[in-house]
Design an enzyme around this catalytic site. Structure first.
Site, short mmCIF file in Angstrom:
data_model
loop_
_atom_site.label_atom_id
_atom_site.label_comp_id
_atom_site.label_asym_id
_atom_site.label_seq_id
_atom_site.Cartn_x
_atom_site.Cartn_y
_atom_site.Cartn_z
N TRP A 356 0.83 -1.21 0.00
CA TRP A 356 0.00 0.00 0.00
C TRP A 356 0.86 1.26 0.00
CZ3 TRP A 356 -1.90 2.83 4.78
CH2 TRP A 356 -1.00 2.69 5.84
N GLU A 499 0.42 -2.19 12.55
CA GLU A 499 0.66 -3.63 12.50
C GLU A 499 1.12 -4.22 13.82
OE1 GLU A 499 1.66 -3.81 7.72
OE2 GLU A 499 3.30 -3.52 9.15
N LYS A 609 2.49 1.17 16.06
CA LYS A 609 3.69 1.08 15.23
C LYS A 609 3.84 2.31 14.34
CE LYS A 609 5.81 -1.71 11.56
NZ LYS A 609 5.64 -2.87 10.65
#
Length: 784
Positions: A356, A499, A609
């Site tokens: 992405w 994530e 993150k």
């Protein structure tokens, strides 16, 4: 250490330099000084070999799977940059003898690698070396190299071995079959290799030219062949004061090149044509080819983008040049079947796969600066529709579920199954992204929407865009899960942009982006029905609109908390325990939290993150959802400070988004600090930060932070908005963008915004809530 103050005169703020050689820090300059042209990327390893070097040449799109238990990846092609040099019979290396005046530089403006130094051998012979190299932007298949050697004290015997070495691997994995090798006319070397699974032919050609004191010479040359290798060995003697030059021209062609990828393809014909091409290059010579390469960069990149910054910190201008250089070098503008890898073409990490990163962090630069290339990158996703449909079907859904990691379009999902070590159990960690990180499909829909709004390219919508938006909407409609108790649709068991949170439910980013995808599909369907009923009938199925509307109306969209307007990242994030993150916030190396916690433990901590909720706010304000009270200015500010305190920026994607957000809420000092940290991901003094390759998304993030953050440029549901917020360190910025196919030149100071149009068409722009319309140019006074 890196030195960015080397450039002078016309090259001020154009030079990346290293002034001290260290065999322990080779990876930094190999990566940040990468040479590339979108067709190929050549890691800038030194000519003489070292144990810890990573000598890589990647040709875009040439993916191969070495074995069933291996991951599809870009294969490391044959190397032609290595020179084995003997001085008086001893191997030349900077690890021996004494080195003075060492300099290794990437001249960004000319896209040329230059290395020079004086070296005294262990026996006391002193020589001056200069190496130069380029990957041609004028001739996409060409690599040029030059070695200059001057004898400073006493005669020396020199031996140079040079050729084509196909013994290369990807960390030990061999992707190629043994191929033909031949030396023609005692000068022209050719080597063929073929990938083991995908069957792609590579044809490498190289030729050497030797000169002594500016006169071409014929030195004693021996010809050699070994398994997967062919080379020549030159021996000669140079006297004190002599100047020796070796020029080497290399070409690479593959059967995946558009001109060769057809039913009448012939390997023999490609061998013959590529050899003929090299002979033509040989006649032109190194210097003429280098000059045409330099002019191509000047005309197609620097003149086209013209990005200038007046800053108290000269490294800011260099960082902008660095960003534009790598964005150009990494992107396959020549072929819409190819994407941009997370490490570009600069290293083996992430296998050359597209994430992405492309749509959210790299594509915006091209949308505003080079629309043709932006279109090509989106067409790459279109070519991947069969794989996206297959992935959806395999997981029990309909429509198109795009692969989290994408290689060649027909390869489908190529995310590895296993990752790094679990610090607690000692086992490999499962990589869940390919299975449950689903937001990419909506990210692609957003990218299509952004591209069409900025460019006005309706033809793209009809040929490629509509079908991708409709198919991703069908996926989401089938992906939603009905919660009978709460009487709503939900999205459970996913990974959002953060994530560090796996197997969560109702990740706000995923839910809102899926909602946007459905709403966009309905808008596009209504538009298409009015404008092209025949195409509408072929693309929109009976019941689609009702299904999308019903699902969108009842999809759960998390609400901000009443007490502080903080939007929950997912169902449980705000209930997780908090720990002191100070040491991780101050870390000099990413992901140090994994030294103390394993993924399961991190899942239970309020730690993020990378940009997640903050990214959601940034994207939503560009859409027809911009006036939703859940994304108000007050909510944006509240969420920024809440999540910034909990975000470790352990992904290079993150800092630029936070820099933009900080700029928007008026935290200019923090915004500039985050911008500088974005620049330093690859340009900083951490000599191991880029060992595995360039951080492609962060490279795009430098441009985004400057243009979307400091210049305040934004498309908002098809309207151009410019609300500059220059940091105190910047006095001025100038750059070019395209809007609806027309070039605009922006000149921004603290007090003035000047926009110059390249045509007589009327342009509308909104600044500080006021709409201005102009034809040739306009000056708008800015108030802080």
């Amino acid at each position: 250490m890196m030195d960015y103050s080397i450039g002078k005169g016309n090259y001020e703020n154009w030079i990346l330099g290293e002034n001290n050689f260290s065999s322990l820090h080779l990876g930094k300059t190999e990566t940040v000084m990468l040479l590339g042209n979108g067709y190929m990327g050549l890691r800038s390893a030194n000519e003489e070999p070292y144990l810890s070097e990573r000598r890589n040449l990647f040709i875009n799109g040439t993916f191969n799977q070495a074995d069933k238990n291996e991951v599809v990846e870009l294969p490391n092609a044959a190397d032609a940059t290595r020179l084995d040099i003997l001085i008086d019979g001893e191997r030349f290396s900077l690890e021996f003898g004494e080195t003075e005046n060492y300099s290794k530089q990437l001249n960004i403006k000319d896209a040329e690698l230059i290395r020079s130094f004086s070296w005294t051998s262990p026996e006391g012979k002193k020589l001056q070396f200069r190496f130069s190299r380029f990957v041609s932007f004028a001739h996409s298949h060409l690599i040029g190299m030059k070695m200059e050697l001057k004898c400073l004290s006493g005669a020396v015997d020199v031996s140079i071995e040079s050729g084509i070495n196909a013994q290369m691997t990807n960390s030990g994995v061999q992707h190629f079959l043994e191929g033909d090798r031949r030396i023609w006319e005692d000068r022209f070397i050719q080597l063929v290799q073929t990938t083991t699974q995908s069957g792609i032919d590579f044809v490498h050609n190289t030729v050497h030219t030797l000169k002594l004191n500016d006169e071409e010479i014929t030195a004693e040359a021996n010809k050699y062949m070994e398994r997967r290798k062919v080379w020549m060995s030159y021996k000669f003697r140079i006297e004190q004061g002599d100047n020796f030059e070796l020029e080497k021209l290399t070409t690479v062609h593959t059967s995946r090149d558009k001109e060769s990828d057809h039913e009448h393809y012939s390997l023999a014909e490609m061998q013959e044509q590529s050899l003929r091409e090299l002979k033509d290059f040989d006649k032109k010579g190194y210097e003429r080819l280098r000059e045409s390469h330099r002019l191509a960069w000047q005309e197609n990149v620097w003149d086209a983008y013209g990005f200038e910054v007046e800053s108290e910190n000269p490294d800011d201008q260099l960082a902008i040049h660095f960003s534009l250089y790598h964005l150009t070098a990494m992107t396959p503008a020549h072929d819409d079947r190819m994407g941009v890898g997370a490490k570009a073409l600069s290293g083996e990490a992430y296998k050359g796969h597209s994430f992405w990163d492309t749509e959210i962090f790299i594509l915006p630069f091209f949308i505003y600066s080079n629309p043709d290339t932006a279109r090509s990158l989106l067409q790459y996703r279109y070519h991947g529709l069969p794989g996206a449909r297959q992935k959806a079907a395999e997981q029990g859904y309909i429509g198109a579920m795009f692969p989290w990691e994408m290689a060649w379009p027909t390869d489908g999902e190529v995310t590895p199954e296993w990752g790094d070590i679990d610090i607690v159990t000692g086992e490999r960690t499962k990589i869940w992204a390919g299975l449950i990180e689903h937001h990419l499909s909506a990210d692609i829909a957003f990218a299509i929407y952004q591209y069409v709004n900025v460019t006005g390219d309706e033809e793209f919508l009809e040929q490629y865009g509509y079908v991708m938006v409709f198919e991703t909407a069908r996926f989401w409609a089938s992906r939603f899960e009905w919660n009978e108790e709460r009487e709503r649709y939900e999205i459970t068991d996913v990974i959002g942009p953060d994530e560090y949170k796996e197997h969560v439910s109702n990740n706000a980013f995923t839910n809102y982006m899926a909602y946007f995808n459905l709403m966009l599909a309905m808008r596009y369907a209504e538009k298409l029905e009015k404008e092209n009923p025949e195409l509408w009938k072929s693309l929109v199925r009976q019941g689609d609109h009702a299904d999308w509307q019903s699902k969108a109306e009842r999809l759960y969209l998390p609400e901000p908390r009443n007490e502080d307007l903080v939007l929950p990242q997912d169902d449980t994030y705000l209930e997780l325990r908090e720990i002191d993150l100070d040491k991780y916030k101050k870390q000099t190396k990413a992901r140090t939290i994994y030294r103390d916690y394993n993924p399961e433990q991190i899942n239970g901590i309020q730690v993020t993150k990378q940009a997640d909720i903050i990214l959601l706010f940034f994207l939503m304000e560009q859409t027809f959802l911009k006036d939703d009270p859940r994304f108000s200015k007050e909510a944006k500010r509240a969420n920024f400070f809440y999540y910034e305190a909990r975000t470790l920026h352990d992904s290079s994607l993150s800092l630029s988004t936070h820099a933009i957000a900080a700029s928007e809420i008026g935290a200019r000092e923090l915004a500039y600090s985050l911008f500088r940290k974005t620049c330093e991901i690859d340009m900083g003094q951490n000599m191991h930060s880029s060992d595995d390759g360039i951080h492609a998304a962060a490279i795009g993030g430098i441009w985004k932070a400057a243009v979307f953050g400091f210049a305040g440029v934004r498309q908002t549901d098809g309207r151009l908005m410019i609300n500059p917020r220059l940091p105190k360190e910047w006095g001025r910025m100038q750059f070019s963008i395209y809007w609806k196919g027309e070039p605009l030149r922006l000149d921004i100071t603290k007090n003035m915004l000047k926009i110059s149009a390249g045509s007589e068409k009327a342009v509308q722009v909104e600044t500080a809530g006021n709409v201005h319309e102009f034809e040739h140019s306009i000056e708008i006074t800015l108030t802080d």
